[in-house]
Structures are given as C-alpha cells and as structure tokens.
Motif scaffolding. Structure first.
Motif, short mmCIF file in Angstrom:
data_model
loop_
_atom_site.label_atom_id
_atom_site.label_comp_id
_atom_site.label_asym_id
_atom_site.label_seq_id
_atom_site.Cartn_x
_atom_site.Cartn_y
_atom_site.Cartn_z
N GLU A 92 41.25 68.81 34.01
CA GLU A 92 40.92 68.41 32.57
C GLU A 92 41.86 67.27 32.17
O GLU A 92 41.08 66.04 31.84
CB GLU A 92 40.93 69.54 31.07
CG GLU A 92 40.52 70.64 31.06
CD GLU A 92 40.98 71.87 30.32
OE1 GLU A 92 40.69 72.54 29.88
OE2 GLU A 92 42.76 72.37 29.81
N PHE A 93 42.82 67.20 32.38
CA PHE A 93 43.54 65.61 32.35
C PHE A 93 42.91 64.76 32.88
O PHE A 93 42.45 63.88 33.03
CB PHE A 93 44.69 65.76 32.97
CG PHE A 93 45.80 64.27 32.79
CD1 PHE A 93 44.93 63.67 32.09
CD2 PHE A 93 47.19 64.72 33.54
CE1 PHE A 93 45.85 62.41 31.80
CE2 PHE A 93 47.53 63.94 33.97
CZ PHE A 93 47.15 62.59 32.59
N LEU A 94 42.22 65.22 33.92
CA LEU A 94 41.88 64.37 34.76
C LEU A 94 40.41 63.72 34.50
O LEU A 94 39.80 62.49 34.70
CB LEU A 94 41.27 64.37 36.72
CG LEU A 94 42.60 64.97 37.09
CD1 LEU A 94 42.24 65.11 38.86
CD2 LEU A 94 44.01 63.91 37.13
N PRO B 280 44.54 57.83 40.44
CA PRO B 280 43.09 57.98 41.22
C PRO B 280 42.64 57.79 40.47
O PRO B 280 40.42 57.89 40.27
CB PRO B 280 42.70 59.27 42.33
CG PRO B 280 44.07 59.81 41.83
CD PRO B 280 45.28 58.98 41.51
N ALA B 281 42.23 59.63 39.32
CA ALA B 281 41.27 59.42 38.44
C ALA B 281 40.68 57.99 37.69
O ALA B 281 39.88 58.08 37.55
CB ALA B 281 41.76 60.80 37.44
N HIS C 154 35.27 65.05 44.31
CA HIS C 154 34.91 66.29 44.67
C HIS C 154 36.46 66.83 45.47
O HIS C 154 36.28 67.63 45.45
CB HIS C 154 33.98 67.06 45.70
CG HIS C 154 32.17 67.09 45.00
ND1 HIS C 154 32.16 68.28 44.60
CD2 HIS C 154 30.98 66.43 44.77
CE1 HIS C 154 30.68 68.17 43.84
NE2 HIS C 154 30.48 67.00 44.32
N PHE C 155 36.62 65.96 46.38
CA PHE C 155 37.96 66.00 46.27
C PHE C 155 38.94 65.90 45.59
O PHE C 155 40.23 66.86 45.85
CB PHE C 155 38.43 65.17 47.96
CG PHE C 155 39.30 65.13 48.65
CD1 PHE C 155 40.29 66.13 48.55
CD2 PHE C 155 40.73 64.07 49.22
CE1 PHE C 155 41.11 66.23 49.40
CE2 PHE C 155 41.46 64.30 50.29
CZ PHE C 155 42.10 64.96 49.91
N MET C 156 39.22 65.17 44.71
CA MET C 156 40.03 64.74 43.72
C MET C 156 39.77 66.24 42.79
O MET C 156 41.00 66.47 42.37
CB MET C 156 40.01 64.12 42.78
CG MET C 156 41.00 63.70 41.86
SD MET C 156 40.52 62.01 40.73
CE MET C 156 39.13 62.72 39.62
N TYR C 157 38.69 66.05 42.22
CA TYR C 157 38.74 68.02 41.15
C TYR C 157 39.39 69.06 41.96
O TYR C 157 39.49 70.00 41.53
CB TYR C 157 37.22 67.96 40.97
CG TYR C 157 37.58 66.44 39.67
CD1 TYR C 157 37.84 66.93 39.04
CD2 TYR C 157 36.22 65.65 39.78
CE1 TYR C 157 37.95 66.16 37.51
CE2 TYR C 157 36.56 64.78 38.93
CZ TYR C 157 37.17 65.04 37.30
OH TYR C 157 36.86 63.55 36.24
N VAL D 118 42.68 57.69 48.73
CA VAL D 118 40.89 57.57 49.39
C VAL D 118 40.25 57.51 47.94
O VAL D 118 39.25 56.70 48.12
CB VAL D 118 40.07 59.48 49.83
CG1 VAL D 118 38.77 59.41 49.31
CG2 VAL D 118 41.07 59.83 50.64
N ALA D 119 40.74 57.87 46.69
CA ALA D 119 40.17 57.40 45.73
C ALA D 119 39.78 55.80 45.82
O ALA D 119 38.90 55.02 45.04
CB ALA D 119 40.10 58.57 44.68
N THR D 120 41.05 55.97 45.80
CA THR D 120 41.50 53.70 45.40
C THR D 120 41.44 53.20 46.47
O THR D 120 40.53 52.48 45.40
CB THR D 120 43.50 54.02 45.47
OG1 THR D 120 43.87 55.09 44.68
CG2 THR D 120 43.51 52.72 45.18
#
Length: 385
Positions: free
Chosen positions: A69-71, A245-246, A297-300, A326-328
């Motif tokens: 939820e934070f992300l 990353p979020a 999808h990876f992050m969550y 990956v996200a950055t």
C-alpha cells in the motif's frame, strides 16, 4: 494501467485519495521546480489528508499500511510531483522501518508517533557527509558526539538532508568519541546550534530541498541516542526503501501519459491524422508500456512477498536491490522514449517532460547504487550452495 494493481477496497481508496492529491501537486510542480522551493503547500495538503501517519502503527492511532500500500501511495503521488513524493517517502519509510524492527526505545517511538498523528510532525535521517559519500558504502561519519555533564554534544555537517526546511526532527548519525562507535541521535529542529545551510542547487529533484544540516555543539539529553546499529543490523533487508523505485516509476507513468496525450492531439500539416496513428509512434508507446508493465509487476510482486512472508524477508536483499535497479533504469528509458515521441516540444522549460527527465536521473544516486546491486547479485550467484 492501474486496475491490475488495486486488489482491495482499501487499496482503491488509498489510490483514489493519492490521485486527488497528485492532481493538485501537478498544478504547482513547475513553480516549485523552477524556484527550487520546498513544496510547503503540498505538505499542508498531505497533513490535512492524514498522510503523514499512514505508516504509524495502529496501536498509536496510525493507519499501519502495508509495504504494498505504501508503494501504491508513493507511485501515485509521484505522478503529480516527484519531489513531493520522494520527500514524503523518507518520512513514511523511516517510521515503517522503526516499527518493523523495534529499533528505538519504546517511550521515544511512542512519543514521536503521537506527535506525527496529532501534531503532523516530519522527520528524516541525516546520514550523508561530503567526506564519506553514501552511507551505503560504509564510510564512518565525521560528525562527532561527545558526552559532557550527562548530555551529548554533537558537531558536524550533513549533506543531502531531504525535507530540511520542513523537518521537525533530524535523525543524525555520529561517531561517539569515547568508544568510536556510530550512534543515531534524535535532534529537534529547535536545538541551539542547529542550522540549515541552503546548498541544494541541483539539476533534478529540486523541491526536496536536500540542504546541508550544520551542527555546532548541539546539546541533547541522554535519551536522544536512539540506537547503536550493529554490523548485523546494517546488513538487514530493508523493504521500506522500495519507496524510491515506486517514486521513479510514478514519474515515468506521468511521462507516459504526457506522451500519449500529445500523440492523440498533435497533427502536423504533413499528415491527415494525429501522430497517434503513425506506426513508429505506436511502437514507441508500446515499448514504454511493456517496460512499465515489467518493472511494476516486479516491484509489486516483491512487495507482496515482503508483506505475506515475514520469515523470508532477510533472504530478499538481492530482490529488493534489483527492484530499485530495474525500476530506476526503466524510468530513465521511459522518459527518454516519451521525449522522442513529443520531439522538440519536450525541450521547452515549461514542458513537464524536461522536468521528468531531470528528476528521474536522481534515482541513480539514491540507495542502493547500480554497482552495489550488481555486486550483491553476483556474490549471491557465485556463493556455495
């Protein structure tokens, strides 16, 4: 693109509330960026909405949201203003981390949580120093703490102190002169000898106002010493850092939306239709969406694992670092492709894409750095079974 990630009514409400705030932030983002000012108005709205206590445990009247939820909140707010989201993330993440690891004396944490809930105070760590670089690389702080007459006297200078003009408390790392150990101290902004030096003149994330914190013989009582982290504690997996990353994926989503809106409406006189119907433009947008799908999808998925299986958390350090990597890098590429879709229009100072371009670059310098992640993953790959 969001509905797949909204699983519960609570997540939907959080996302909706955050999106309403993001839309307000977006209207002011250019001003705060151009003037390099801290977004006090945005934080006034966050306080009114109760967002500062989202990660405060329920036993202290907070919301105690999950990492997932934070992300969601961070990613959504960043679509309006990345600097505001990143700044809030430090405050919320520290509270989440302290609650999870029981790192502070209970009376101190209880008092701080009460002040967050009822007085809407802000806190953040002040760890970085010019001589040591990123704390993640293990440099020992040159800021010192000395015991005099039963009180701690702290002196030094900290860099990259995000939210500096708005903070009520600073969590300062200092080397204790008597033992040589490094401790974290809680210092209120009202302490004599504490001042903020305006040094934050940067390319991106200008609104975080990550100015220098200067401490000149600042006196605090014995209870200001929060913890003396052990080497074991320093190696702990830290899920809360996924707020970084979020944030950058949120900026990339804003860039994606900007490129699509432009493509739908821009029609040069050389075409009988908007450029959204040009195959190469469609290919670029598809490339953006596929990369965002992959990173999100990876992050969550990793956040969900963190929430579901607390006993597995310590084995997730490499996954957590890889999410940030990956996200950055995805965010940087997405903004670049979005600018290629929009073309020269994106270079004008009033265009949001040039701000997104500058802001996502800052992600490379948030922890953990790419080289540390690569080293960490390689070490695990080659370790003995």
């Amino acid at each position: 693109m969001d509905y797949l990630f909204l699983r519960t009514d609570r997540e939907k409400k959080l996302h909706e509330h955050a999106m309403q705030l993001a839309q307000q932030f977006q209207q002011r983002a250019q001003y705060y960026d151009e003037q390099a000012l801290f977004p006090f108005e945005n934080f006034a709205e966050l306080k009114k909405a109760g967002f500062l206590s989202l990660t405060v445990p329920k036993r202290y009247d907070g919301e105690e949201i999950s990492l997932y939820e934070f992300l969601l909140v961070q990613e959504t707010l960043a679509r309006g203003d990345g600097a505001t989201a990143l700044s809030l993330g430090w405050h919320l993440g520290i509270v989440m981390n302290v609650a999870e690891q029981n790192k502070w004396p209970e009376p101190v944490f209880a008092r701080i949580c009460d002040e967050i809930v009822h007085q809407q105070i802000l806190l953040n760590s002040a760890q970085s120093e010019a001589a040591t670089g990123s704390p993640a690389r293990g440099g020992k702080p040159e800021t010192t703490a000395e015991k005099r007459n039963g009180r701690w006297v702290i002196s030094g200078r900290k860099t990259y102190t995000s939210l500096a003009p708005a903070l009520d408390y600073f969590i300062v790392s200092a080397t204790m002169k008597d033992s040589g150990e490094v401790g974290n101290f809680l210092i209120p902004k009202t302490a004599a000898g504490l001042r903020i030096e305006a040094t934050w003149d940067t390319l991106g994330m200008r609104g975080t106002r990550s100015d220098d914190l200067v401490l000149e013989n600042v006196e605090v009582d014995e209870t200001a010493l929060l913890e003396i982290p052990s080497s074991k504690e320093k190696g702990r997996a830290q899920g809360w850092l996924l707020h970084i990353p979020a944030c950058y994926l949120g900026i990339a989503l804003a860039a994606r939306d900007e490129a699509i809106a432009f493509a739908k409406t821009y029609q040069p006189n050389t075409l009988p239709h908007p450029i959204a119907d040009v195959p190469e433009v469609r290919r670029k947008i598809a490339e953006i969406d596929i990369q965002l799908m992959t990173a999100r999808h990876f992050m969550y998925a990793i956040a969900d694992q963190w929430d579901r299986y607390p006993d597995k958390r310590q084995a997730m350090k490499e996954e957590l670092a890889a999410v940030k990597y990956v996200a950055t890098n995805t965010a940087i590429h997405v903004v670049d492709v979005a600018m290629r879709v929009v073309g020269g229009h994106s270079l004008f100072s009033h265009h949001p894409l040039q701000r997104y371009y500058r802001d996502v670059r800052a992600g490379l310098h948030n922890p953990p750095a790419d080289d540390l992640t690569i080293s960490m993953v390689a070490n695990r790959s080659f370790q003995k079974d």
